[in-house]
Write a protein that holds these residues in place. Structure first.
Motif, PDB file in Angstrom:
ATOM      1  N   VAL A  29      14.021 -13.633   2.587  1.00  0.00           N
ATOM      2  CA  VAL A  29      14.491 -12.553   1.713  1.00  0.00           C
ATOM      3  C   VAL A  29      13.247 -11.867   1.160  1.00  0.00           C
ATOM      4  O   VAL A  29      12.395 -12.507   0.539  1.00  0.00           O
ATOM      5  CB  VAL A  29      15.330 -13.095   0.545  1.00  0.00           C
ATOM      6  CG1 VAL A  29      15.746 -11.950  -0.380  1.00  0.00           C
ATOM      7  CG2 VAL A  29      16.556 -13.843   1.055  1.00  0.00           C
ATOM      8  N   THR A  30      13.134 -10.595   1.421  1.00  0.00           N
ATOM      9  CA  THR A  30      12.006  -9.832   0.896  1.00  0.00           C
ATOM     10  C   THR A  30      12.503  -8.949  -0.238  1.00  0.00           C
ATOM     11  O   THR A  30      13.375  -8.102  -0.041  1.00  0.00           O
ATOM     12  CB  THR A  30      11.353  -8.973   1.993  1.00  0.00           C
ATOM     13  OG1 THR A  30      10.869  -9.838   3.024  1.00  0.00           O
ATOM     14  CG2 THR A  30      10.187  -8.167   1.433  1.00  0.00           C
ATOM     15  N   GLY A  31      11.976  -9.176  -1.417  1.00  0.00           N
ATOM     16  CA  GLY A  31      12.351  -8.371  -2.572  1.00  0.00           C
ATOM     17  C   GLY A  31      11.521  -7.109  -2.610  1.00  0.00           C
ATOM     18  O   GLY A  31      10.310  -7.125  -2.343  1.00  0.00           O
ATOM     19  N   PHE A  32      12.191  -6.006  -2.927  1.00  0.00           N
ATOM     20  CA  PHE A  32      11.524  -4.707  -2.985  1.00  0.00           C
ATOM     21  C   PHE A  32      11.632  -4.244  -4.437  1.00  0.00           C
ATOM     22  O   PHE A  32      12.700  -3.864  -4.903  1.00  0.00           O
ATOM     23  CB  PHE A  32      12.249  -3.750  -2.038  1.00  0.00           C
ATOM     24  CG  PHE A  32      11.528  -2.461  -1.770  1.00  0.00           C
ATOM     25  CD1 PHE A  32      10.152  -2.387  -1.761  1.00  0.00           C
ATOM     26  CD2 PHE A  32      12.256  -1.306  -1.486  1.00  0.00           C
ATOM     27  CE1 PHE A  32       9.498  -1.193  -1.484  1.00  0.00           C
ATOM     28  CE2 PHE A  32      11.621  -0.101  -1.203  1.00  0.00           C
ATOM     29  CZ  PHE A  32      10.241  -0.056  -1.208  1.00  0.00           C
ATOM     30  N   LEU A  33      10.524  -4.327  -5.131  1.00  0.00           N
ATOM     31  CA  LEU A  33      10.537  -4.126  -6.577  1.00  0.00           C
ATOM     32  C   LEU A  33       9.775  -2.880  -6.988  1.00  0.00           C
ATOM     33  O   LEU A  33       8.756  -2.531  -6.395  1.00  0.00           O
ATOM     34  CB  LEU A  33       9.864  -5.322  -7.252  1.00  0.00           C
ATOM     35  CG  LEU A  33      10.726  -6.558  -7.437  1.00  0.00           C
ATOM     36  CD1 LEU A  33       9.858  -7.790  -7.524  1.00  0.00           C
ATOM     37  CD2 LEU A  33      11.575  -6.422  -8.680  1.00  0.00           C
ATOM     38  N   GLY A  34      10.254  -2.271  -8.031  1.00  0.00           N
ATOM     39  CA  GLY A  34       9.542  -1.125  -8.593  1.00  0.00           C
ATOM     40  C   GLY A  34      10.336  -0.575  -9.745  1.00  0.00           C
ATOM     41  O   GLY A  34      11.559  -0.724  -9.788  1.00  0.00           O
ATOM     42  N   SER A  38      10.527   4.760  -8.630  1.00  0.00           N
ATOM     43  CA  SER A  38       9.277   4.419  -7.937  1.00  0.00           C
ATOM     44  C   SER A  38       9.354   4.662  -6.436  1.00  0.00           C
ATOM     45  O   SER A  38       8.335   4.567  -5.743  1.00  0.00           O
ATOM     46  CB  SER A  38       8.910   2.957  -8.202  1.00  0.00           C
ATOM     47  OG  SER A  38       9.978   2.103  -7.832  1.00  0.00           O
ATOM     48  N   GLY A  39      10.543   4.939  -5.909  1.00  0.00           N
ATOM     49  CA  GLY A  39      10.641   5.276  -4.494  1.00  0.00           C
ATOM     50  C   GLY A  39      11.358   4.250  -3.642  1.00  0.00           C
ATOM     51  O   GLY A  39      11.336   4.338  -2.410  1.00  0.00           O
ATOM     52  N   LYS A  40      12.013   3.299  -4.259  1.00  0.00           N
ATOM     53  CA  LYS A  40      12.681   2.248  -3.483  1.00  0.00           C
ATOM     54  C   LYS A  40      13.812   2.828  -2.623  1.00  0.00           C
ATOM     55  O   LYS A  40      13.889   2.570  -1.425  1.00  0.00           O
ATOM     56  CB  LYS A  40      13.244   1.158  -4.418  1.00  0.00           C
ATOM     57  CG  LYS A  40      12.199   0.517  -5.314  1.00  0.00           C
ATOM     58  CD  LYS A  40      12.788  -0.570  -6.181  1.00  0.00           C
ATOM     59  CE  LYS A  40      13.837  -0.096  -7.167  1.00  0.00           C
ATOM     60  NZ  LYS A  40      13.315   0.813  -8.207  1.00  0.00           N
ATOM     61  N   SER A  41      14.689   3.581  -3.271  1.00  0.00           N
ATOM     62  CA  SER A  41      15.824   4.124  -2.510  1.00  0.00           C
ATOM     63  C   SER A  41      15.344   5.092  -1.434  1.00  0.00           C
ATOM     64  O   SER A  41      15.869   5.103  -0.320  1.00  0.00           O
ATOM     65  CB  SER A  41      16.797   4.840  -3.448  1.00  0.00           C
ATOM     66  OG  SER A  41      17.289   3.943  -4.402  1.00  0.00           O
ATOM     67  N   THR A  42      14.355   5.891  -1.769  1.00  0.00           N
ATOM     68  CA  THR A  42      13.824   6.833  -0.785  1.00  0.00           C
ATOM     69  C   THR A  42      13.290   6.076   0.425  1.00  0.00           C
ATOM     70  O   THR A  42      13.528   6.464   1.576  1.00  0.00           O
ATOM     71  CB  THR A  42      12.712   7.695  -1.420  1.00  0.00           C
ATOM     72  OG1 THR A  42      13.259   8.382  -2.542  1.00  0.00           O
ATOM     73  CG2 THR A  42      12.150   8.685  -0.423  1.00  0.00           C
ATOM     74  N   SER A 183      16.363  -4.482  -2.750  1.00  0.00           N
ATOM     75  CA  SER A 183      15.630  -3.822  -3.819  1.00  0.00           C
ATOM     76  C   SER A 183      16.179  -4.228  -5.175  1.00  0.00           C
ATOM     77  O   SER A 183      17.365  -4.551  -5.324  1.00  0.00           O
ATOM     78  CB  SER A 183      15.703  -2.301  -3.673  1.00  0.00           C
ATOM     79  OG  SER A 183      16.895  -1.820  -4.232  1.00  0.00           O
ATOM     80  N   SER A 184      15.312  -4.175  -6.152  1.00  0.00           N
ATOM     81  CA  SER A 184      15.709  -4.498  -7.516  1.00  0.00           C
ATOM     82  C   SER A 184      14.623  -3.991  -8.450  1.00  0.00           C
ATOM     83  O   SER A 184      13.487  -3.774  -8.030  1.00  0.00           O
ATOM     84  CB  SER A 184      15.866  -6.006  -7.683  1.00  0.00           C
ATOM     85  OG  SER A 184      16.207  -6.318  -9.015  1.00  0.00           O
ATOM     86  N   HIS A 185      14.978  -3.778  -9.707  1.00  0.00           N
ATOM     87  CA  HIS A 185      13.910  -3.532 -10.666  1.00  0.00           C
ATOM     88  C   HIS A 185      13.781  -4.735 -11.601  1.00  0.00           C
ATOM     89  O   HIS A 185      13.055  -4.689 -12.579  1.00  0.00           O
ATOM     90  CB  HIS A 185      14.149  -2.227 -11.435  1.00  0.00           C
ATOM     91  CG  HIS A 185      15.486  -2.160 -12.092  1.00  0.00           C
ATOM     92  ND1 HIS A 185      16.591  -1.631 -11.474  1.00  0.00           N
ATOM     93  CD2 HIS A 185      15.898  -2.587 -13.291  1.00  0.00           C
ATOM     94  CE1 HIS A 185      17.626  -1.731 -12.283  1.00  0.00           C
ATOM     95  NE2 HIS A 185      17.242  -2.319 -13.386  1.00  0.00           N
TER      96      HIS A 185
END
Ligand SMILES: Nc1ncnc2c1ncn2[C@@H]1O[C@H](COP(=O)(O)OP(=O)(O)OP(=O)(O)O)[C@@H](O)[C@H]1O
Length: 422
Positions: A29-34, A38-42, A183-185
């Motif tokens: 599981v790779t978490g995508f944080l910001g 910050s551009g996660k959804s993009t 993704s998550s913040h």
């Protein structure tokens, strides 16, 4: 595997993503944080071919999404759980997605069971709660039994039981060898869910490392020191002495001091030498959430005027290099104070956990009688096209470990709006 190389996206003057390079590997599981904006959804939209990069590229199993054969069977995504036809029942919504992608109708009931919606499958989704909508979105992502899964803020609106269920589901999907990018913040949530973290701020890569390495690098120890509340001058005196001795001192809201860069015995000696009585001298461990906030504090777009993080912020010291500015974005005026290791080992602290609870019965959606296995994924492996040999591209960031395996993509078309439609 998902691979981004030099990914950049501009909307007019606004740079949403800038020169982003990373790999998302299978079996983890790779978490995508910001922070927000910050551009996660993009980035996720570019992965799914819903936005075109201004420059750079992103591939899944070696292909841009739009060139992936049978993409809905390869990649599943939850981008916007609200993007459903509210007049349709949950089952009909999934059935229409399945028909569009050539997925057998029986799979619909399987995924309804996985997410625990089988009892409300005939209800219109516009009567669903936020959490039920998230579950329906997750069901849609799982429909094609894909090898690559992307989830944009999947725990939004879920209660604690739902959050635990999503956490275990992500882990179980990864344990099956799938590529799971979420993704998550919320650092605290990702620390419990992810094996690997990719952190971005203002569209730029801030960190790409395993959770274990992130903890080791960022969960720094610090000392909490408190002088008598009745004598504020003692606090100032001690603060000056600690700073002069090479410590890094931050005031805390309750009047205490947070000290890094000096071992506890040294702090005690300095207090004694300066004639300052102490009410407290104790070792502490910074939380991961704090480490994340330190990392991203200079790249937060939206901040309350009474931001709790303000106490963690330090003006840029003489000679320090500010973060590289992103074209089209403001220049951050703050920097994150380094963890104590960088300014001299403070004191040895035991490495924080890193352990995550085992993924027990991940498919058991809470409140879903009978939703436990039979393994809903036990389907004949979908004819996942052989991924082409990956050119041995070097990730820009040192990204320790991670297995390698073929990737597959999804993306129920009705969950997102193509760029040209917006
Ligand atoms: N279609 C668009 N046109 C103009 N600007 C956009 C567009 N889409 C996104 N942006 C901007 O790009 C930046 C990144 O947005 P994005 O939604 O990718 O961030 P995010 O990290 O997903 O944020 P959040 O956590 O709030 O969902 C933001 O400043 C946003 O306003």
């Amino acid at each position: 595997m998902i691979e981004a190389v030099g990914l950049t996206k501009r909307y007019g003057d606004k740079t949403a993503v800038y020169n982003l390079s990373f790999q998302v590997r299978p079996g983890a599981v790779t978490g995508f944080l910001g922070p927000n904006g910050s551009g996660k959804s993009t980035t996720m939209r570019m992965i799914l071919g819903l936005d075109n990069p201004t420059s750079g590229q992103v591939t899944i199993g070696g292909y841009p999404y739009r060139r992936l054969p049978n993409a809905p069977r390869q990649v599943g995504a939850l981008l916007d759980a609200k993007a459903v036809h509210g007049g349709r029942s949950a089952r009909n919504h999934l059935l229409s997605l399945a028909q569009l992608s050539g997925i057998p109708a029986r799979r619909v009931d399987e995924v309804l069971g996985v997410v625990g919606l089988q009892d409300v499958a005939g209800r219109r989704s516009n009567g669903f709660s936020l959490g039920m909508g998230q579950r329906l979105g997750i069901a849609a992502a799982l429909l094609g039994d894909p090898q690559v899964l992307l989830f944009d803020e999947p725990v939004n609106g879920l209660d604690p039981e739902g959050i635990l269920w999503v956490r275990n589901l992500m882990k179980a999907l990864a344990a099956e060898g799938r590529t799971v990018f979420v993704s998550s913040h919320l650092m605290s949530e990702m620390a419990l869910t992810a094996d690997h973290l990719i952190v971005i701020g203002r569209g730029q890569l801030l960190s790409d490392m395993s959770v274990r390495d992130f903890i080791a690098a960022n969960s720094a120890g610090f000392a909490r020191v408190r002088t008598p509340d009745t004598e504020p001058q003692l606090r100032e005196k001690l603060s000056a002495a600690l700073t002069e001795a090479g410590g890094h001192v931050l005031p805390e809201q309750d009047g205490g001091l947070r000290v890094t860069g000096l071992p506890l015995p040294r702090i005690s000696d300095l207090a004694h030498d300066t004639g300052v009585r102490l009410w407290e001298l104790s070792p502490h461990q910074a939380s991961l959430e704090e480490a994340y906030m330190r990392m991203t504090q200079g790249v937060v777009d939206y901040r309350s005027s009474t931001d709790e993080k303000a106490g963690l912020m330090q003006p840029l010291p003489p000679g320090a290099q500010p973060p590289v500015p992103v074209p089209g974005q403001g220049q951050p005026g703050w920097y994150a104070p380094p963890p104590p290791q960088q300014s001299g080992q403070a004191f040895a602290m035991p490495a924080p956990h890193g352990g995550r609870p085992p993924a027990a019965n991940p498919y058991a959606a809470p409140g879903a009688p009978g939703a436990t296995p039979p393994n809903p994924y036990a389907q004949p492996a979908s004819a996942a096209p052989q991924t082409p040999a990956q050119p041995p591209q070097q990730p820009q960031q040192a990204a320790p470990e991670a297995p390698a395996a073929p990737g597959t993509p999804p993306a129920p078309a009705d969950l997102t709006k193509p760029e040209d439609v917006r």
